[in-house]
Scaffold this motif. Structure first.
Motif, PDB file in Angstrom:
ATOM      1  N   LEU B 173      -8.423   1.226  -3.699  1.00  0.00           N
ATOM      2  CA  LEU B 173      -9.319   1.027  -2.255  1.00  0.00           C
ATOM      3  C   LEU B 173      -9.027  -0.249  -2.275  1.00  0.00           C
ATOM      4  O   LEU B 173      -8.097  -0.210  -0.640  1.00  0.00           O
ATOM      5  N   PHE B 174      -8.891  -1.250  -2.337  1.00  0.00           N
ATOM      6  CA  PHE B 174      -8.137  -2.344  -2.228  1.00  0.00           C
ATOM      7  C   PHE B 174      -6.759  -2.241  -1.695  1.00  0.00           C
ATOM      8  O   PHE B 174      -6.334  -3.514  -0.241  1.00  0.00           O
ATOM      9  N   ASN B 175      -5.676  -2.305  -2.294  1.00  0.00           N
ATOM     10  CA  ASN B 175      -4.371  -2.160  -1.377  1.00  0.00           C
ATOM     11  C   ASN B 175      -4.624  -1.622  -0.545  1.00  0.00           C
ATOM     12  O   ASN B 175      -3.261  -1.761   0.277  1.00  0.00           O
ATOM     13  N   ALA B 176      -5.302   0.140  -0.704  1.00  0.00           N
ATOM     14  CA  ALA B 176      -5.361   0.427   0.764  1.00  0.00           C
ATOM     15  C   ALA B 176      -5.578   0.203   1.996  1.00  0.00           C
ATOM     16  O   ALA B 176      -4.690   0.479   3.158  1.00  0.00           O
ATOM     17  N   LYS B 177      -6.814  -0.653   1.483  1.00  0.00           N
ATOM     18  CA  LYS B 177      -7.131  -1.301   2.760  1.00  0.00           C
ATOM     19  C   LYS B 177      -6.404  -2.220   3.364  1.00  0.00           C
ATOM     20  O   LYS B 177      -6.076  -2.556   4.681  1.00  0.00           O
ATOM     21  N   ARG B 178      -5.693  -3.245   2.387  1.00  0.00           N
ATOM     22  CA  ARG B 178      -4.400  -4.329   3.037  1.00  0.00           C
ATOM     23  C   ARG B 178      -3.596  -3.473   3.380  1.00  0.00           C
ATOM     24  O   ARG B 178      -2.972  -3.861   4.270  1.00  0.00           O
ATOM     25  N   LYS B 179      -2.990  -2.480   2.988  1.00  0.00           N
ATOM     26  CA  LYS B 179      -2.001  -1.772   3.355  1.00  0.00           C
ATOM     27  C   LYS B 179      -2.671  -1.075   4.923  1.00  0.00           C
ATOM     28  O   LYS B 179      -1.122  -1.540   5.653  1.00  0.00           O
ATOM     29  N   LEU B 180      -3.278  -0.433   5.234  1.00  0.00           N
ATOM     30  CA  LEU B 180      -4.007  -0.502   5.959  1.00  0.00           C
ATOM     31  C   LEU B 180      -4.018  -1.092   7.462  1.00  0.00           C
ATOM     32  O   LEU B 180      -3.351  -0.705   8.922  1.00  0.00           O
ATOM     33  N   GLN B 181      -4.653  -2.194   7.267  1.00  0.00           N
ATOM     34  CA  GLN B 181      -4.395  -3.280   8.069  1.00  0.00           C
ATOM     35  C   GLN B 181      -3.297  -3.844   8.312  1.00  0.00           C
ATOM     36  O   GLN B 181      -3.015  -4.121   9.455  1.00  0.00           O
ATOM     37  N   ARG B 182      -2.040  -4.046   7.567  1.00  0.00           N
ATOM     38  CA  ARG B 182      -0.718  -4.698   7.092  1.00  0.00           C
ATOM     39  C   ARG B 182      -0.081  -3.334   8.534  1.00  0.00           C
ATOM     40  O   ARG B 182       0.607  -3.760   9.290  1.00  0.00           O
ATOM     41  N   ILE B 183      -0.156  -1.924   8.162  1.00  0.00           N
ATOM     42  CA  ILE B 183       0.483  -1.195   9.110  1.00  0.00           C
ATOM     43  C   ILE B 183       0.055  -0.799  10.282  1.00  0.00           C
ATOM     44  O   ILE B 183       0.437  -1.652  11.387  1.00  0.00           O
ATOM     45  N   MET B 184      -1.620  -0.894  11.027  1.00  0.00           N
ATOM     46  CA  MET B 184      -2.036  -0.968  12.793  1.00  0.00           C
ATOM     47  C   MET B 184      -1.114  -2.481  13.070  1.00  0.00           C
ATOM     48  O   MET B 184      -1.441  -2.648  13.815  1.00  0.00           O
ATOM     49  N   ARG B 185      -1.082  -3.854  12.275  1.00  0.00           N
ATOM     50  CA  ARG B 185      -0.228  -5.191  12.458  1.00  0.00           C
ATOM     51  C   ARG B 185       0.715  -4.709  12.646  1.00  0.00           C
ATOM     52  O   ARG B 185       1.078  -4.995  14.204  1.00  0.00           O
ATOM     53  N   GLU B 186       1.535  -4.042  12.309  1.00  0.00           N
ATOM     54  CA  GLU B 186       2.175  -3.773  12.896  1.00  0.00           C
ATOM     55  C   GLU B 186       2.553  -2.284  13.927  1.00  0.00           C
ATOM     56  O   GLU B 186       3.518  -3.093  14.759  1.00  0.00           O
ATOM     57  N   GLN B 187       1.986  -2.456  13.792  1.00  0.00           N
ATOM     58  CA  GLN B 187       1.845  -1.163  14.675  1.00  0.00           C
ATOM     59  C   GLN B 187       1.822  -2.037  16.442  1.00  0.00           C
ATOM     60  O   GLN B 187       2.161  -0.959  17.542  1.00  0.00           O
ATOM     61  N   LYS B 188       0.835  -2.543  16.324  1.00  0.00           N
ATOM     62  CA  LYS B 188       0.791  -3.552  17.626  1.00  0.00           C
ATOM     63  C   LYS B 188       1.887  -4.437  17.763  1.00  0.00           C
ATOM     64  O   LYS B 188       2.120  -4.775  19.079  1.00  0.00           O
ATOM     65  N   GLN B 189       2.904  -4.672  17.394  1.00  0.00           N
ATOM     66  CA  GLN B 189       4.229  -5.506  17.476  1.00  0.00           C
ATOM     67  C   GLN B 189       4.456  -4.962  18.247  1.00  0.00           C
ATOM     68  O   GLN B 189       5.418  -3.492  18.535  1.00  0.00           O
TER      69      GLN B 189
END
Lengths: 161, 189
Positions: B173-189
């Motif tokens: 869960l911890f790693n999934a949350k980080r990963k999801l945040q990272r993907i969303m950040r990349e999507q916004k860029q």
């Protein structure tokens, strides 16, 4: 680019989840169930329970709890890293053994502290020398996480401000 | 804390009263369906739920109440889902490969932004972004996020549904949350 706050993502996930799984009509389901259950032989053995905490893990966790408790009672000069959490509720974590990053995660079931790169059974009993939490909480469970080679301190009933 | 009514029903269901079984387990059916849906996908979820309930019916007399009924049911659901995937030579990887999506269905999907005020459009865009990011994640991390936040399962229930330890659930869960945040950040860029 700023990272989106987790709260906002979580809120969206919860909203998205409320209606995305279609559930079969109740009457139709139970009618089909009764037709199939009729004539089934019962009293079969229940499936073997999944071992949530293997025996060695329980033993390691109990050992770690006892040693941590003892370490808190007997002041020991610090010779290793002391990591003060940014969040004021966790006042100190002192880890004697070599370890990587310490990270904190808030959950609705408590607060979780990861000590990455630390496996309790591998490096002896004295790794966590002090662990102090200022805020109200009901219990602390210490366990190894076999999938990431880290130690988890699960502080039940504490929500970080 | 289980009520006296629960105890009466479970005794009746254990001794073969199918109506009592239905009353006990109907309330758990939406959550069990969600677990099955996440594990095997939309097409097979109903079959897995039916298998789960039939196994639960047969095994209930031996249910020792050491775990909650819900957690016990999720363990059965996990076993049924794994049997199902094994029988079909599938693994827990992707529940809906892109080539299985019927193009005709896409036309039926509503535009989430259609006839909505601007605040709602923002929310609809956020939902679309989160769903898009989830779709990019590996199955294990996506599953743990869905079970936790979309289906509101506890750690113990997720552990039962995924057949892993609670520590592993926390870690994923911890790693999934980080990963999801990272993907969303990349999507916004």
């Amino acid at each position: 680019m700023k990272t989106m706050p987790w709260r906002k993502i979580e809120e969206t996930l919860r909203k998205a989840g409320s209606d995305d799984v279609p559930v079969r009509d109740s009457a139709a389901f139970w009618e089909a169930f009764k037709a199939r259950a009729e004539g089934e032989t019962r009293n079969e053995a229940a499936p073997a329970p999944v071992a949530l905490f293997p025996a060695w893990l329980k033993a390691a966790a109990c050992f770690a709890v006892i040693v941590t408790g003892a370490a808190l009672l007997i002041p020991t000069p610090s010779n290793n890293s002391i990591v003060d959490a940014e969040l004021s509720e966790i006042t100190a974590i002192e880890v004697a053994a070599a370890h990587g990053e310490i990270t904190i995660d808030e959950s609705v079931e408590g607060t979780i502290v990861w000590i990455h790169g630390l496996e309790l059974e591998d490096v002896g009993p004295n790794q966590i020398k002090a662990f102090d939490v200022a805020a109200d909480h009901s219990a602390v469970t210490i366990m190894n996480d076999e999938s990431t080679n880290s130690t988890i301190l699960w502080i039940h009933g504490m929500e970080l401000k | 804390m289980e009520t006296a009514d629960f105890q009466t029903r479970i005794r009746a269901a254990k001794s073969g009263d199918v109506e009592a079984f239905a009353e006990l387990f109907e309330v758990l059916r939406p959550a069990t369906t969600a677990v099955a849906y996440r594990l095997v996908g939309p097409n097979d979820a109903d079959d897995v739920v039916m298998d789960t309930y039939l196994k639960a019916w047969k095994a209930l007399p031996r249910f020792n109440e050491r775990s909650s009924l819900k957690t016990w049911l999720y363990r059965i659901s996990h076993n049924c889902a794994m049997d199902y995937l094994r029988a079909r030579g599938r693994r827990l990887e992707r529940i809906m490969p892109q080539d299985e999506v019927d193009d005709r269905d896409i036309g039926k999907l509503e535009d989430p932004k259609a006839s909505l005020p601007s605040a709602s459009i923002e929310k609809a865009e956020m939902v679309t972004a989160v769903r898009g990011a989830l779709a990019e994640m590996d199955e294990t991390h996506r599953l743990v996020l869905e079970l936790r936040f979309m289906d509101d399962l506890s750690y113990a229930d997720i552990a039962a549904a995924m057949g892993v330890s609670i520590g592993t659930v926390m870690s994923r869960l911890f790693n999934a949350k980080r990963k999801l945040q990272r993907i969303m950040r990349e999507q916004k860029q």
